[in-house]
Write an enzyme that holds these catalytic residues in place. Structure first.
Site, PDB file in Angstrom:
ATOM      1  CG  HIS A   1      -8.085   2.984   7.187  1.00  0.00           C
ATOM      2  ND1 HIS A   1      -9.077   1.836   7.320  1.00  0.00           N
ATOM      3  CD2 HIS A   1      -7.220   2.601   6.541  1.00  0.00           C
ATOM      4  CE1 HIS A   1      -8.297   1.034   6.604  1.00  0.00           C
ATOM      5  NE2 HIS A   1      -7.387   1.367   6.261  1.00  0.00           N
TER       6      HIS A   1
ATOM      7  CG  PHE B   1       8.518   0.687  13.553  1.00  0.00           C
ATOM      8  CD1 PHE B   1       7.591  -0.343  13.403  1.00  0.00           C
ATOM      9  CD2 PHE B   1       8.006   2.016  13.874  1.00  0.00           C
ATOM     10  CE1 PHE B   1       6.117   0.259  13.228  1.00  0.00           C
ATOM     11  CE2 PHE B   1       6.639   2.236  13.642  1.00  0.00           C
ATOM     12  CZ  PHE B   1       5.828   1.254  13.413  1.00  0.00           C
TER      13      PHE B   1
ATOM     14  CB  ALA C   1       4.398   4.525   3.215  1.00  0.00           C
ATOM     15  CB  VAL C   2       0.552   4.382   7.930  1.00  0.00           C
ATOM     16  CG1 VAL C   2      -1.061   4.386   8.076  1.00  0.00           C
ATOM     17  CG2 VAL C   2       1.086   3.026   8.213  1.00  0.00           C
ATOM     18  CB  ILE C   3      -0.539   8.494   3.775  1.00  0.00           C
ATOM     19  CG1 ILE C   3       1.272   8.211   3.566  1.00  0.00           C
ATOM     20  CG2 ILE C   3      -0.603   9.974   3.714  1.00  0.00           C
ATOM     21  CD1 ILE C   3       1.368   8.305   2.235  1.00  0.00           C
TER      22      ILE C   3
ATOM     23  NE  ARG D   1       9.521  12.354   8.444  1.00  0.00           N
ATOM     24  CZ  ARG D   1       9.107  13.835   7.954  1.00  0.00           C
ATOM     25  NH1 ARG D   1       8.777  14.141   6.885  1.00  0.00           N
ATOM     26  NH2 ARG D   1       9.204  14.540   8.701  1.00  0.00           N
TER      27      ARG D   1
ATOM     28  CG  PHE E   1      -2.208   1.029   1.104  1.00  0.00           C
ATOM     29  CD1 PHE E   1      -3.402   0.316   0.829  1.00  0.00           C
ATOM     30  CD2 PHE E   1      -2.098   1.908   1.264  1.00  0.00           C
ATOM     31  CE1 PHE E   1      -4.324   1.042   0.745  1.00  0.00           C
ATOM     32  CE2 PHE E   1      -3.188   2.961   1.306  1.00  0.00           C
ATOM     33  CZ  PHE E   1      -4.343   2.619   1.042  1.00  0.00           C
TER      34      PHE E   1
ATOM     35  CB  THR F   1     -11.855   7.988   7.895  1.00  0.00           C
ATOM     36  OG1 THR F   1     -10.764   6.863   7.409  1.00  0.00           O
ATOM     37  CG2 THR F   1     -12.711   8.519   6.568  1.00  0.00           C
TER      38      THR F   1
ATOM     39  CD  GLU G   1      -3.120  -6.745   5.459  1.00  0.00           C
ATOM     40  OE1 GLU G   1      -2.571  -5.733   4.967  1.00  0.00           O
ATOM     41  OE2 GLU G   1      -4.503  -6.540   5.666  1.00  0.00           O
TER      42      GLU G   1
HETATM   43  N1  INI Z   1      -1.928   0.609   4.545  1.00  0.00           N
HETATM   44  C1  INI Z   1      -0.945   1.115   4.487  1.00  0.00           C
HETATM   45  O1  INI Z   1       0.216   0.402   4.422  1.00  0.00           O
HETATM   46  N2  INI Z   1      -0.893   2.574   4.425  1.00  0.00           N
HETATM   47  C2  INI Z   1      -2.017   3.400   4.354  1.00  0.00           C
HETATM   48  O2  INI Z   1      -1.796   4.522   4.509  1.00  0.00           O
HETATM   49  C3  INI Z   1      -3.184   2.652   4.497  1.00  0.00           C
HETATM   50  N3  INI Z   1      -4.474   3.526   4.268  1.00  0.00           N
HETATM   51  O3  INI Z   1      -4.466   4.503   4.549  1.00  0.00           O
HETATM   52  O4  INI Z   1      -5.478   2.764   4.135  1.00  0.00           O
HETATM   53  C4  INI Z   1      -3.331   1.167   4.522  1.00  0.00           C
HETATM   54  N4  INI Z   1      -4.396   0.712   4.489  1.00  0.00           N
HETATM   55  C5  INI Z   1      -4.314  -0.780   4.118  1.00  0.00           C
HETATM   56  C6  INI Z   1      -4.250  -1.769   5.243  1.00  0.00           C
HETATM   57  O5  INI Z   1      -3.092  -1.853   5.634  1.00  0.00           O
HETATM   58  C7  INI Z   1      -4.793  -3.254   5.008  1.00  0.00           C
HETATM   59  O6  INI Z   1      -3.981  -3.701   3.832  1.00  0.00           O
HETATM   60  C8  INI Z   1      -6.352  -3.066   4.528  1.00  0.00           C
HETATM   61  O7  INI Z   1      -7.291  -2.649   5.240  1.00  0.00           O
HETATM   62  C9  INI Z   1      -6.594  -4.683   4.328  1.00  0.00           C
HETATM   63  O8  INI Z   1      -6.853  -5.473   5.681  1.00  0.00           O
END
Ligand code: INI
Length: 162
Positions: free
Chosen positions: A92, A117, A84-86, A131, A26, A90, A62
């Site tokens: 989420h 990490f 990368a979590v952006i 980054r 992702f 929401t 995962e």
């Molecule tokens: N996964 C990420 O690695 N980064 C994100 O920013 C992100 N957002 O924002 O939705 C993200 N979502 C997917 C998540 O990790 C799972 O793969 C998905 O929910 C299925 O379980």
């Protein structure tokens, strides 16, 4: 009183050490750059390509499960987690980033295998780009360097009887 004894990991090539890198696909525009950085760091620290295994998970959520399987395998000396979590509009972000951090930490403590990490948790895509190989360095590179340091620290501790 004798001198105190400082234990630390060097950045020398840890002979025979094996590394796993787990990447979340992702935001792959970003995480591909983190992977490049991590592979570059290991190569530049003398780790042979054959001593590195890469696994790609769908997203950060995962990643800990894949990290766990490597850590429990007994076949790797350290696992580098990259994602990368952006932040979006929401909550989420909080669930994904929270599970990722908690999961990687839990695996490290349960198995005793260092889990690095190399995860970006940013408010904006721009912060993530910064980054991932631009003006704020590459967190994948840094995490892999820390993996080398941890493997060497562990060996230094073992050699000192801890
Ligand atoms: N996964 C990420 O690695 N980064 C994100 O920013 C992100 N957002 O924002 O939705 C993200 N979502 C997917 C998540 O990790 C799972 O793969 C998905 O929910 C299925 O379980």
């Amino acid at each position: 009183m004798s001198e105190h004894h400082t234990l630390e990991g060097t950045f020398a090539t840890p002979d025979g050490a094996r590394f796993a890198i787990v990447i979340g696909r992702f935001n792959h525009f970003i995480t591909d750059r983190l992977l490049e950085g991590a592979l570059d760091a290991l190569a530049r620290h003398g780790v042979p390509k054959g001593s590195v295994v890469v696994a790609k998970a769908p997203g950060g959520y995962e990643v800990p499960l894949v990290v766990k399987r490597f850590a429990e395998s007994g076949k790797v000396d350290a696992v580098v987690a990259l994602a990368a979590v952006i932040r979006g509009s929401t909550p989420h972000f909080d669930y994904v980033a929270g599970e990722l951090a908690k999961g990687c930490g839990a695996v490290m403590h349960e198995t005793g295998v260092p889990v690095l990490f190399g995860v970006l948790t940013t408010d904006t895509i721009e912060q993530a780009i910064e980054r991932a190989g631009t003006k704020a360095g590459n967190k994948g590179f840094e995490a892999a360097v820390a993996a080398v340091e941890m493997v060497n620290l562990r060996r230094a501790m073992e050699a000192a009887g801890y």
